[in-house]
Design a protein around this motif. Structure first.
Motif, PDB file in Angstrom:
ATOM      1  N   PRO A  30      -0.486  -4.359   0.192  1.00 30.15           N
ATOM      2  CA  PRO A  30      -1.402  -5.459  -0.102  1.00 30.15           C
ATOM      3  C   PRO A  30      -0.800  -6.337  -1.213  1.00 30.15           C
ATOM      4  CG  PRO A  30      -2.442  -3.308  -0.398  1.00 30.15           C
ATOM      5  CD  PRO A  30      -0.967  -3.078  -0.326  1.00 30.15           C
ATOM      6  N   ARG A  64      -7.147  -5.960   0.284  1.00 31.21           N
ATOM      7  CA  ARG A  64      -7.623  -6.183  -1.077  1.00 31.21           C
ATOM      8  C   ARG A  64      -6.541  -5.645  -2.009  1.00 31.21           C
ATOM      9  NH1 ARG A  64      -9.768  -2.030   1.629  1.00 31.21           N
ATOM     10  NH2 ARG A  64      -9.617   0.021   0.675  1.00 31.21           N
ATOM     11  N   PRO A  84      -5.471  -2.804 -11.362  1.00 32.28           N
ATOM     12  CA  PRO A  84      -4.398  -2.783 -12.373  1.00 32.28           C
ATOM     13  C   PRO A  84      -3.390  -3.923 -12.186  1.00 32.28           C
ATOM     14  CG  PRO A  84      -4.755  -0.586 -11.491  1.00 32.28           C
ATOM     15  CD  PRO A  84      -5.625  -1.505 -10.702  1.00 32.28           C
ATOM     16  N   TYR A 128       1.985   0.979  -3.307  1.00 26.57           N
ATOM     17  CA  TYR A 128       1.890   1.942  -2.211  1.00 26.57           C
ATOM     18  C   TYR A 128       1.586   1.260  -0.869  1.00 26.57           C
ATOM     19  CZ  TYR A 128      -2.758   1.474  -4.287  1.00 26.57           C
ATOM     20  OH  TYR A 128      -3.895   0.977  -4.854  1.00 26.57           O
ATOM     21  N   VAL A 129       1.831   1.985   0.219  1.00 28.19           N
ATOM     22  CA  VAL A 129       1.523   1.483   1.555  1.00 28.19           C
ATOM     23  C   VAL A 129       0.023   1.255   1.654  1.00 28.19           C
ATOM     24  CG1 VAL A 129       1.514   2.023   4.021  1.00 28.19           C
ATOM     25  CG2 VAL A 129       3.439   2.738   2.591  1.00 28.19           C
ATOM     26  N   GLY A 130      -0.375   0.095   2.150  1.00 29.14           N
ATOM     27  CA  GLY A 130      -1.800  -0.173   2.263  1.00 29.14           C
ATOM     28  C   GLY A 130      -2.099  -1.210   3.319  1.00 29.14           C
ATOM     29  N   TYR A 131      -3.153  -0.957   4.082  1.00 23.20           N
ATOM     30  CA  TYR A 131      -3.594  -1.918   5.100  1.00 23.20           C
ATOM     31  C   TYR A 131      -4.968  -2.490   4.765  1.00 23.20           C
ATOM     32  CZ  TYR A 131       0.280  -0.654   8.190  1.00 23.20           C
ATOM     33  OH  TYR A 131       1.527  -0.469   8.735  1.00 23.20           O
ATOM     34  N   GLY A 132      -5.512  -2.128   3.607  1.00 25.22           N
ATOM     35  CA  GLY A 132      -6.797  -2.678   3.200  1.00 25.22           C
ATOM     36  C   GLY A 132      -6.543  -4.056   2.601  1.00 25.22           C
ATOM     37  N   SER A 158      -5.306  -3.952  -5.803  1.00 30.51           N
ATOM     38  CA  SER A 158      -5.891  -3.045  -6.793  1.00 30.51           C
ATOM     39  C   SER A 158      -6.006  -3.751  -8.145  1.00 30.51           C
ATOM     40  CB  SER A 158      -5.062  -1.773  -6.912  1.00 30.51           C
ATOM     41  OG  SER A 158      -3.861  -2.050  -7.585  1.00 30.51           O
ATOM     42  N   ASP A 167       0.607  -4.164  -4.501  1.00 28.97           N
ATOM     43  CA  ASP A 167       0.325  -2.769  -4.832  1.00 28.97           C
ATOM     44  C   ASP A 167       1.548  -1.974  -4.397  1.00 28.97           C
ATOM     45  OD1 ASP A 167      -2.106  -3.664  -5.548  1.00 28.97           O
ATOM     46  OD2 ASP A 167      -3.252  -2.645  -3.985  1.00 28.97           O
TER      47      ASP A 167
END
Lengths: 97, 417
Positions: free
Chosen positions: B259, B308, B312, B302-306, B310, B300
């Motif tokens: 993301p 949105r 921080p 890390y791997v993410g498909y959401g 994060s 972000d």
């Protein structure tokens, strides 16, 4: 903000951790006889899963130890935390991508 | 040809209270088969369809989109357009895109509000300065406009900047590409959609792809929510979900989806009339025509498909923005959102044939795909129509991860990817 349950230190915020990408990628044993395609696959390709993903984290600002996490990459829910070298736990895998 | 948008059509429609504007594109049911199916109705996919029809005479084309046009990364980016990339291959590709941007509103008869207000990349330490000078020289050798700005010149252009950066991010210089700038992102998708539709392209929205029909190593159709649609060739250009789509065709990609977030402030009077980017902080800022400050943050990790980002990451970016622009400290942010970017190991795209015959892929644009929209569509259409890469995208093949000929734009591309 993820809360990651470090197997050695307990639950901490994601800002204390660094990411190590996909877990369980093994260096090919017969490396002298690999083709360029096989090397390319080992070095660069990854599964980039949408759903439950097994990944490595390191507790950089804590115990500095590596461990594995099973996390849903859509909901970001952490489903399991387990030690490096251990087999991944059995999980209900999502298929609704 | 549909009615042209002009001052006269505006006046004519004013007489009917703007209630009789014709639809900009049709919403047809899919035909049983097409010559080419493009999966992904963002800017890149729609541009591909448009150039296939316009430049290559292939009109029997469908664009299949899971959601709505431009609802993915096309509508989620910070709208920055520039071409000051380090390596020859990238400079050629992005400069080709920038030249298409310069004539886009006229060509599409659609105001994409391309504003060449200049793009500045800041240097905060000696190493940044050296890298910056190297990139400026490389740009100029490639015919890409680029110049060095001293701190005083930066201050003259952007009075609200604190050159001391509160001591933490001192500004020692910047590169400036005056032909760079911003564009209205939605208009790009809509403009291409309208023109592609006019050329006979079927745009099919709200139609997720479930799989690909492959016979003897050759693609023959696409399984969708509206049934099987036959196709001689398929082009996949779906950004964050490229790995998911490729897996359906049995292809593995070197991508990682993250993301990437951005946010806009409340609207204020004009305070910044250019684009300021900082590689070290991974923050970039510009002001929209409505007066909102558009701020781009990092990914972000890390791997993410959401879709949105994060918090921080938001916090880190805003902290840095506040140190560079102290007068913005009390600004309130109105919206924050994320888009899924498909990052490549060498931070360069993949525009390529694949091991499956007739199956083409255009992905890996990472955090910088918007600026390439017209160029990406142009070369992808050429690649699909002629079944071979165009010289501009030859270097961006999937094969480079086996041969090792990477186009490593990591950090070199004026902003960290």
């Amino acid at each position: 903000m993820l809360e990651i349950n470090c197997p050695y230190c307990g639950p901490r915020f994601e800002t204390e951790f660094s990411y190590g990408g996909e877990a369980h990628i093994e260096r090919p044993k017969d490396s002298e006889n690999l083709t360029d395609e096989q090397w390319g696959d080992y070095v660069f390709m990854n599964s980039n899963t949408k759903g439950v993903f097994l990944e490595r984290w390191v507790h950089t600002s804590g115990c500095r130890r590596w461990f594995n996490v099973a996390r849903d990459t859509v909901s970001y829910q952490i489903l399991a935390v387990y030690e490096t070298g251990a087999k991944p736990p059995k999980l209900d895998l999502r298929n609704d991508v | 040809m549909k009615s042209r948008y002009s001052i006269f059509s505006l006046m004519r429609n004013a007489l009917s209270y703007h209630e009789k504007w014709p639809e900009a594109w049709r919403s047809p049911e899919p035909k049983p088969s097409y010559d080419v199916i493009i999966v992904g109705g963002g800017g890149h996919g729609l541009a591909t369809a448009y150039y296939l029809a316009k430049l290559h005479g292939i009109h029997n084309v469908a664009v299949i989109e899971r959601g709505w046009l431009g609802g993915g990364n096309t509508g989620r980016n910070t709208t920055i357009v520039r071409s000051n990339y380090l390596w020859d291959e990238s400079a050629a590709l992005y400069e080709h895109a920038l030249k298409l941007w310069e004539g886009m509103s006229q060509e599409l008869n659609y105001n994409v509000m391309f504003s060449q207000r200049g793009v500045m990349n800041l240097a905060h330490n000696q190493h940044d300065l050296r890298e910056l000078s190297r990139r400026i020289n490389a740009n100029r050798l490639n015919g890409v406009d680029s110049e060095f700005l001293t701190p005083q010149q930066i201050k003259d252009l952007v009075p609200i900047i604190d050159l001391r950066g509160n001591g933490r991010y001192p500004v020692l210089g910047a590169s400036m590409q005056r032909r760079g700038g911003t564009a209205r992102h939605d208009a790009v998708a809509w403009g291409y959609a309208r023109r592609a539709d006019e050329q006979g392209v079927d745009i099919i929205q709200e139609c997720p792809v479930h799989g690909f029909e492959i016979e003897n190593g050759k693609v023959v159709g696409v399984q969708t929510a509206k049934g099987l649609i036959k196709a001689k060739k398929v082009g996949v250009v779906v950004a964050g979900h490229s790995s998911v789509m490729a897996e359906m065709a049995g292809i593995r990609l070197p991508l990682v989806s993250h993301p990437l977030q951005a946010l806009v402030s409340e609207p204020v009077k004009p305070v910044i009339d250019t684009v300021v980017m900082s590689n070290a902080i991974h923050a970039y800022i510009s002001q929209s025509d409505k007066g909102e400050l558009v701020i781009g943050a990092g990914v972000d990790k890390y791997v993410g498909y959401g879709q949105r980002g994060s918090l921080p990451v938001t916090e880190e970016t805003l902290a840095a923005v506040c140190e560079l622009f102290p007068s913005l400290k009390r600004m309130r942010m109105m919206r924050q959102w994320g888009g899924i970017v498909d990052t490549c190991p060498d931070a360069s795209p993949i525009i390529s044939k694949t091991p499956v015959e007739g199956f083409f892929i255009n992905c890996g644009w990472g955090t910088g795909g918007f600026k390439a929209t017209p160029g990406s569509g142009w070369v992808f259409a050429d690649t699909i129509a002629n079944d071979r890469p165009h010289p501009l995208n030859e270097a961006f093949s999937l094969e480079r991860f086996n041969s090792g000929y990477l186009v490593d734009e990591h950090g070199a591309a004026a902003v960290a990817h």
